[in-house]
Design an enzyme around this catalytic site. Structure first.
Site, short mmCIF file in Angstrom:
data_model
loop_
_atom_site.label_atom_id
_atom_site.label_comp_id
_atom_site.label_asym_id
_atom_site.label_seq_id
_atom_site.Cartn_x
_atom_site.Cartn_y
_atom_site.Cartn_z
CG ASN A 125 2.60 -0.46 -4.88
OD1 ASN A 125 2.92 -1.38 -5.63
ND2 ASN A 125 3.36 0.60 -4.72
CG ASP A 126 3.71 -3.54 -1.38
OD1 ASP A 126 4.40 -3.26 -2.38
OD2 ASP A 126 3.90 -3.05 -0.26
CB VAL A 127 -2.48 -6.41 -2.40
CG1 VAL A 127 -2.28 -6.24 -0.90
CG2 VAL A 127 -3.19 -5.22 -2.99
#
Lengths: 472, 103
Positions: free
Chosen positions: A399-401
């Site tokens: 997700n965040d990456v």
């Protein structure tokens, strides 16, 4: 034998020095995947030499009690059997918590040695008392801290940041208690068995501190915490080495202390977080609210059948594996999908973010376990220019990456190195639910026109894609 | 120089060597490396063996037994799991064949 009598200390010293060199060489060989395994062997040889020297030393000088010999050997046998069996049996997805568990027992052993030192020490110089006290504190904090960290990764303890009620008060009381106990141990003329009460209290306060230290930190930050605690154990071992003036414990302890310290810094950098920020617990308590003001995104859902078509007729597909894949244990399904796609002439590559999985490098281990060739795993810097040439990027539980918001300033993840997934012609995101990532913000990638969402557990979702590809 | 002075010097030099050696390791090997370093601090077993020679009380015996078990679990388990991880990094003939066949 007389020669040996006079020179036992000197000979031991140089043999310890030799095993210290082997530890250093072992760590150095771990620089490259080709020599890493050899490095581990070199390190093992160093350990065997050090243990043999210690055993010889103790047996040659004689034990004070035969019971101690029996219990020592029995303890070694029990520990060896437990360690070997668990290490052989554990699933590779559960490996980070196992490392934490081994750190727990190491820290526990260091604390026990320090407690033993404290109980037998009488009329010791002040420097020795300080190292003993530090050994007990660090070893005990590591023991409970690593245990909680392992529990969080295993899911026994809640992985989300847990607010410990009255944490500041408890921490404060423990610290005061530790100072008081230390003072009692300093001032007491009966340091040793007479001072068992402050020794036990000191241990208890430190054990509590270990729990309140790790509880408020989220599960995704556990690798950094484990690495810090690893460094702590190393330091505790070095402290124990100071007390009995043992070369190999001091040197090996310091090596691990430095290794753990550097490693935690590298991991924190890859996540664009400062160590202080991680240790404070939670994720960016300040400023996250401002990012919620963005307009609602429309996320388009897709089906496994559509994804199968897109993938089977792609020239190049890039798979972005993440935490979700590790949690679901979907590495074998991914490997299977790769094999099938390659038989259809699709070039399949893997984009590996430095902190993908549950630990830096963990994704490489998981994919290697599933027989995916090392050459297909492309690191961040090399894979980013390749996304624009990919027909499809399949994001599995990352997700965040992948959030393009990191390129802007003013978001909690600003400046974090990300994978340029948004450059691919088509993007499919396999995701368990509509929840936000660890950073607590929406992933702008999901709202892009070329992005489609496939909701479901990574294992099942990839399984249904495989079934659909086979029917084509 | 006192023993403690020498010991502290050793400690500082070992810290510096640790920083230099680790600073070079690629991110893909961070997990095996953490595990490998984790096994090295199992060297605490050396301390257990040495202090065991002086143990002469029930409490001392209990501490030695526990510390020996925990320390050895750290060493043996740590090295075994590190080896398992690194074993997966070696080139696999089967995987290579697949790759060539696919292209």
């Amino acid at each position: 034998m007389e020669f040996l009598n006079a020179n036992l200390e000197t000979i031991s010293w140089f043999l310890y020095l030799f095993s210290a060199l082997l530890f250093i060489q072992g760590l150095r060989l771990m620089n490259s995947p080709r020599t890493a395994r050899k490095g581990n062997f070199v390190s093992i040889v160093g350990m065997i030499i050090a243990v043999i020297v210690a055993l010889f030393h103790s047996f040659y000088n004689g034990f004070a009690s035969a019971t101690a010999i029996v219990l020592l050997l029995l303890g070694i046998a029990v520990g060896a059997a437990f360690g070997f069996v668990t290490a052989k049996k554990v699933k590779m997805t559960a490996m980070p918590q196992l490392v934490s568990l081994f750190n727990t027992v190491g820290g526990g052993a260091a604390a026990l040695v320090a407690i033993n030192d404290a109980l037998v020490a009488v009329n010791q110089p002040i420097s020795t008392i300080i190292t003993i006290i530090l050994g007990i504190i660090i070893g005990s904090v590591t023991f409970t801290g690593s245990l909680i960290a392992a529990g969080k990764l295993q899911g026994i303890v809640s992985g989300s940041p847990v607010r410990v009620p009255l944490k500041k008060l408890i921490d404060g009381l423990c610290l005061i208690g530790i100072v008081l106990c230390a003072y009692m141990m300093f001032s007491s003329n009966t340091f040793g068995y007479g001072a068992w009460l402050p020794i036990i209290a000191l241990t208890a306060f430190s054990l509590i501190l270990g729990i309140t230290f790790v509880m408020p930190i989220g599960g995704a930050d556990m690798p950094v915490v484990i690495s810090i605690l690893n460094a702590c154990t190393g330091t505790a071992v070095a402290m124990a080495g100071f007390v009995i003036n043992n070369l190999i414990m001091i040197v090996a302890g310091a090596l691990v202390g430095a290794a753990g310290g550097i490693l935690s810094k590298l991991m924190a950098e890859a996540m664009n977080r400062s160590l202080i920020n991680i240790l404070a617990g939670g994720f960016g308590d300040t400023g996250t609210t401002s990012s919620d003001t963005g307009a609602e995104m429309t996320m388009v859902e897709t089906t496994a059948d559509d994804v199968a078509v897109q993938m089977a007729f792609a020239a190049r597909a890039i798979i972005v594996p993440g935490y979700g894949l590790a949690v679901a244990g979907a590495q074998h399904e991914i490997a299977n999908l790769t094999k099938i796609l390659e038989s259809k002439g699709v070039e399949v590559l893997f984009a590996i973010h430095p902190v993908a999985g549950r630990m830096p490098g963990h994704m490489n281990v998981l994919l290697a376990e599933a027989n995916i060739s090392y050459e297909k795993l492309i690191a961040l810097e090399d894979v980013n220019p390749m996304f624009s040439t990919a027909d499809i990027a399949l994001v599995v539980g990352a997700n965040d990456v992948t959030n393009p918001a990191a390129r802007r300033t003013g978001t909690p993840i600003s400046g974090m190195p990300i994978l340029d997934v948004d450059a691919a012609k088509n993007v499919v995101v396999i995701k368990r639910g509509r929840g936000k990532g660890y950073a607590g913000i929406e992933n702008e990638l999901y709202g892009l026109p070329q992005t489609k969402m496939l909701y479901g557990d990574a294992k099942n979702a990839v399984g249904s894609i495989i079934a659909a590809v086979k029917e084509l | 120089m006192s023993t403690l002075t020498i010991a502290l010097t050793l400690f500082v030099f070992a810290l510096i060597i640790g920083v230099i050696v680790i600073g070079k390791v690629p991110a893909t090997l961070h997990t095996p490396l953490m595990s490998g370093a984790n096994s090295i601090h199992g060297v605490v077993i050396v301390g257990v063996v040495l202090v065991a020679a002086e143990a002469n009380t029930v409490l001392g015996f209990a501490l030695i037994f526990l510390a020996a078990a925990l320390g050895t679990a750290n060493v043996v388990g740590g090295y075994t799991v590190t080896d398992r991880m690194l074993d997966m990094f070696k080139a696999k003939p089967a995987a290579d064949k697949q790759e060539k066949g696919g292209k």
